[in-house]
Design a protein around this motif. Structure first.
Motif, PDB file in Angstrom:
ATOM      1  N   GLU A   1    -119.898   5.380  -2.518  1.00  0.00           N
ATOM      2  CA  GLU A   1    -120.391   5.087  -1.583  1.00  0.00           C
ATOM      3  C   GLU A   1    -121.537   3.975  -1.762  1.00  0.00           C
ATOM      4  O   GLU A   1    -121.710   3.289  -0.707  1.00  0.00           O
ATOM      5  CB  GLU A   1    -120.990   6.243  -0.923  1.00  0.00           C
ATOM      6  CG  GLU A   1    -120.178   7.322  -0.305  1.00  0.00           C
ATOM      7  CD  GLU A   1    -120.729   8.808  -0.127  1.00  0.00           C
ATOM      8  OE1 GLU A   1    -122.230   8.747  -0.122  1.00  0.00           O
ATOM      9  OE2 GLU A   1    -120.068   9.416   0.538  1.00  0.00           O
ATOM     10  N   ASP A   2    -122.014   3.816  -2.852  1.00  0.00           N
ATOM     11  CA  ASP A   2    -123.244   3.031  -3.277  1.00  0.00           C
ATOM     12  C   ASP A   2    -122.575   1.529  -3.627  1.00  0.00           C
ATOM     13  O   ASP A   2    -123.344   0.594  -3.758  1.00  0.00           O
ATOM     14  CB  ASP A   2    -124.133   3.428  -4.174  1.00  0.00           C
ATOM     15  CG  ASP A   2    -124.917   4.918  -3.872  1.00  0.00           C
ATOM     16  OD1 ASP A   2    -125.053   4.871  -2.444  1.00  0.00           O
ATOM     17  OD2 ASP A   2    -125.527   5.705  -4.438  1.00  0.00           O
ATOM     18  N   TRP A   3    -121.515   1.596  -3.879  1.00  0.00           N
ATOM     19  CA  TRP A   3    -120.713   0.520  -4.475  1.00  0.00           C
ATOM     20  C   TRP A   3    -120.788  -0.719  -3.614  1.00  0.00           C
ATOM     21  O   TRP A   3    -120.502  -0.606  -2.211  1.00  0.00           O
ATOM     22  CB  TRP A   3    -119.278   0.550  -4.896  1.00  0.00           C
ATOM     23  CG  TRP A   3    -118.519  -0.628  -5.489  1.00  0.00           C
ATOM     24  CD1 TRP A   3    -118.873  -1.181  -6.719  1.00  0.00           C
ATOM     25  CD2 TRP A   3    -117.636  -1.270  -4.907  1.00  0.00           C
ATOM     26  NE1 TRP A   3    -117.885  -2.208  -6.770  1.00  0.00           N
ATOM     27  CE2 TRP A   3    -117.365  -2.167  -5.698  1.00  0.00           C
ATOM     28  CE3 TRP A   3    -117.224  -1.330  -3.671  1.00  0.00           C
ATOM     29  CZ2 TRP A   3    -116.379  -3.269  -5.438  1.00  0.00           C
ATOM     30  CZ3 TRP A   3    -116.067  -1.879  -3.126  1.00  0.00           C
ATOM     31  CH2 TRP A   3    -115.799  -2.989  -4.126  1.00  0.00           C
ATOM     32  N   THR A   4    -121.220  -2.067  -4.215  1.00  0.00           N
ATOM     33  CA  THR A   4    -120.956  -3.064  -3.199  1.00  0.00           C
ATOM     34  C   THR A   4    -120.192  -4.376  -4.059  1.00  0.00           C
ATOM     35  O   THR A   4    -120.203  -3.834  -5.119  1.00  0.00           O
ATOM     36  CB  THR A   4    -122.571  -3.739  -2.801  1.00  0.00           C
ATOM     37  OG1 THR A   4    -123.174  -4.046  -4.076  1.00  0.00           O
ATOM     38  CG2 THR A   4    -123.304  -2.697  -2.051  1.00  0.00           C
ATOM     39  N   PRO A   5    -119.499  -5.007  -3.302  1.00  0.00           N
ATOM     40  CA  PRO A   5    -118.640  -5.977  -4.009  1.00  0.00           C
ATOM     41  C   PRO A   5    -119.497  -6.941  -5.017  1.00  0.00           C
ATOM     42  O   PRO A   5    -118.875  -7.370  -5.980  1.00  0.00           O
ATOM     43  CB  PRO A   5    -117.926  -6.979  -2.992  1.00  0.00           C
ATOM     44  CG  PRO A   5    -118.051  -6.187  -1.624  1.00  0.00           C
ATOM     45  CD  PRO A   5    -119.443  -5.129  -1.946  1.00  0.00           C
ATOM     46  N   GLN A   6    -120.743  -6.959  -5.002  1.00  0.00           N
ATOM     47  CA  GLN A   6    -121.432  -7.725  -5.892  1.00  0.00           C
ATOM     48  C   GLN A   6    -121.689  -7.086  -7.371  1.00  0.00           C
ATOM     49  O   GLN A   6    -122.094  -7.503  -8.213  1.00  0.00           O
ATOM     50  CB  GLN A   6    -123.132  -8.030  -5.578  1.00  0.00           C
ATOM     51  CG  GLN A   6    -123.210  -8.689  -4.168  1.00  0.00           C
ATOM     52  CD  GLN A   6    -123.086  -8.248  -2.785  1.00  0.00           C
ATOM     53  OE1 GLN A   6    -123.252  -6.939  -2.846  1.00  0.00           O
ATOM     54  NE2 GLN A   6    -123.054  -8.775  -1.879  1.00  0.00           N
ATOM     55  N   ASP A   7    -121.397  -5.694  -7.321  1.00  0.00           N
ATOM     56  CA  ASP A   7    -121.348  -4.597  -8.532  1.00  0.00           C
ATOM     57  C   ASP A   7    -120.301  -4.995  -9.369  1.00  0.00           C
ATOM     58  O   ASP A   7    -120.342  -4.487 -10.486  1.00  0.00           O
ATOM     59  CB  ASP A   7    -121.572  -3.303  -8.142  1.00  0.00           C
ATOM     60  CG  ASP A   7    -122.931  -3.133  -7.224  1.00  0.00           C
ATOM     61  OD1 ASP A   7    -123.986  -3.751  -7.881  1.00  0.00           O
ATOM     62  OD2 ASP A   7    -122.965  -2.191  -6.568  1.00  0.00           O
ATOM     63  N   GLY A   8    -119.340  -5.824  -8.848  1.00  0.00           N
ATOM     64  CA  GLY A   8    -118.158  -6.003  -9.770  1.00  0.00           C
ATOM     65  C   GLY A   8    -116.949  -4.936  -9.094  1.00  0.00           C
ATOM     66  O   GLY A   8    -116.840  -4.493  -8.096  1.00  0.00           O
ATOM     67  N   ASP A   9    -116.066  -4.762 -10.272  1.00  0.00           N
ATOM     68  CA  ASP A   9    -115.139  -3.773  -9.765  1.00  0.00           C
ATOM     69  C   ASP A   9    -115.513  -2.360  -9.537  1.00  0.00           C
ATOM     70  O   ASP A   9    -116.391  -1.947 -10.310  1.00  0.00           O
ATOM     71  CB  ASP A   9    -114.074  -3.868 -11.301  1.00  0.00           C
ATOM     72  CG  ASP A   9    -112.801  -3.099 -10.792  1.00  0.00           C
ATOM     73  OD1 ASP A   9    -112.231  -3.038  -9.825  1.00  0.00           O
ATOM     74  OD2 ASP A   9    -112.293  -2.399 -12.063  1.00  0.00           O
TER      75      ASP A   9
ATOM     76  N   GLU B   1    -113.805   0.652 -10.079  1.00  0.00           N
ATOM     77  CA  GLU B   1    -113.473   1.419 -11.195  1.00  0.00           C
ATOM     78  C   GLU B   1    -114.338   1.449 -12.105  1.00  0.00           C
ATOM     79  O   GLU B   1    -114.796   2.323 -12.952  1.00  0.00           O
ATOM     80  CB  GLU B   1    -112.043   1.144 -11.717  1.00  0.00           C
ATOM     81  CG  GLU B   1    -111.015   1.661 -10.607  1.00  0.00           C
ATOM     82  CD  GLU B   1    -111.049   2.958  -9.980  1.00  0.00           C
ATOM     83  OE1 GLU B   1    -111.484   3.919 -11.036  1.00  0.00           O
ATOM     84  OE2 GLU B   1    -111.001   3.349  -9.130  1.00  0.00           O
ATOM     85  N   THR B   2    -114.809   0.121 -12.683  1.00  0.00           N
ATOM     86  CA  THR B   2    -115.834  -0.074 -13.638  1.00  0.00           C
ATOM     87  C   THR B   2    -117.220   0.304 -13.495  1.00  0.00           C
ATOM     88  O   THR B   2    -117.762   0.978 -14.205  1.00  0.00           O
ATOM     89  CB  THR B   2    -115.540  -1.572 -14.075  1.00  0.00           C
ATOM     90  OG1 THR B   2    -114.647  -2.207 -14.499  1.00  0.00           O
ATOM     91  CG2 THR B   2    -116.738  -1.871 -15.298  1.00  0.00           C
ATOM     92  N   TYR B   3    -117.568   0.169 -12.134  1.00  0.00           N
ATOM     93  CA  TYR B   3    -118.918   0.555 -11.642  1.00  0.00           C
ATOM     94  C   TYR B   3    -118.819   2.216 -11.804  1.00  0.00           C
ATOM     95  O   TYR B   3    -119.888   2.872 -12.334  1.00  0.00           O
ATOM     96  CB  TYR B   3    -118.916   0.101 -10.407  1.00  0.00           C
ATOM     97  CG  TYR B   3    -120.372   0.609  -9.692  1.00  0.00           C
ATOM     98  CD1 TYR B   3    -121.581   0.117  -9.902  1.00  0.00           C
ATOM     99  CD2 TYR B   3    -120.191   1.581  -8.542  1.00  0.00           C
ATOM    100  CE1 TYR B   3    -122.523   0.309  -9.545  1.00  0.00           C
ATOM    101  CE2 TYR B   3    -121.473   1.883  -8.174  1.00  0.00           C
ATOM    102  CZ  TYR B   3    -122.724   1.450  -8.570  1.00  0.00           C
ATOM    103  OH  TYR B   3    -123.911   1.779  -8.077  1.00  0.00           O
ATOM    104  N   VAL B   4    -117.716   2.812 -11.308  1.00  0.00           N
ATOM    105  CA  VAL B   4    -117.831   4.121 -11.223  1.00  0.00           C
ATOM    106  C   VAL B   4    -117.737   4.762 -12.709  1.00  0.00           C
ATOM    107  O   VAL B   4    -118.520   5.871 -13.257  1.00  0.00           O
ATOM    108  CB  VAL B   4    -116.585   4.827 -10.296  1.00  0.00           C
ATOM    109  CG1 VAL B   4    -116.325   6.294 -10.566  1.00  0.00           C
ATOM    110  CG2 VAL B   4    -116.770   4.348  -8.808  1.00  0.00           C
ATOM    111  N   ALA B   5    -116.870   4.263 -13.557  1.00  0.00           N
ATOM    112  CA  ALA B   5    -116.925   4.777 -15.065  1.00  0.00           C
ATOM    113  C   ALA B   5    -118.146   4.431 -15.725  1.00  0.00           C
ATOM    114  O   ALA B   5    -118.693   5.515 -16.319  1.00  0.00           O
ATOM    115  CB  ALA B   5    -115.904   3.863 -15.905  1.00  0.00           C
ATOM    116  N   ARG B   6    -118.933   3.345 -15.454  1.00  0.00           N
ATOM    117  CA  ARG B   6    -120.276   3.361 -16.065  1.00  0.00           C
ATOM    118  C   ARG B   6    -121.302   4.454 -15.487  1.00  0.00           C
ATOM    119  O   ARG B   6    -122.109   4.772 -16.376  1.00  0.00           O
ATOM    120  CB  ARG B   6    -120.959   1.897 -15.843  1.00  0.00           C
ATOM    121  CG  ARG B   6    -120.655   1.041 -17.030  1.00  0.00           C
ATOM    122  CD  ARG B   6    -121.201  -0.324 -16.918  1.00  0.00           C
ATOM    123  NE  ARG B   6    -120.306  -1.314 -15.977  1.00  0.00           N
ATOM    124  CZ  ARG B   6    -120.854  -2.142 -15.142  1.00  0.00           C
ATOM    125  NH1 ARG B   6    -121.969  -2.179 -14.613  1.00  0.00           N
ATOM    126  NH2 ARG B   6    -119.888  -2.793 -14.184  1.00  0.00           N
TER     127      ARG B   6
END
Length: 86
Positions: free
Chosen positions: A36-44, A46-51
């Motif tokens: 829910e917090d992910w934005t396209p500026q954060d990158g991919d 799956e990578t964002y969630v994994a980190r």
């Protein structure tokens, strides 16, 4: 003495089931919040969630769930002590 060992074994099994359920639920909630917090500026995504989940694995919240084992055993110890020695 045998009855106490059977009780402790049963309690350990129940605590294990509760621990697994709490761990999975907490990880699922964390994953949902990350998506829910992910934005396209954060990158991919799956990578964002994994980190984020890797950071969660080392968090205090994850360690506090181990209280599922510690609290009931301490409570049983106190009850046995007070019953036998007071």
């Amino acid at each position: 003495m045998f009855a106490l060992l059977r009780l402790l074994l049963l309690i350990f099994i129940v605590m294990t089931v509760v621990y697994i359920a709490l761990s999975r639920w907490s990880r699922r909630v964390r994953r949902r919040r990350l998506t829910e917090d992910w934005t396209p500026q954060d990158g991919d995504l799956e990578t964002y969630v994994a980190r984020g989940l890797e950071a969660y694995d080392h968090s205090l919240r994850r360690k506090l769930i181990l209280g599922v084992y510690i609290l009931p055993l301490c409570l049983i110890g106190v009850i046995v002590y007070l019953t036998n020695f007071q």
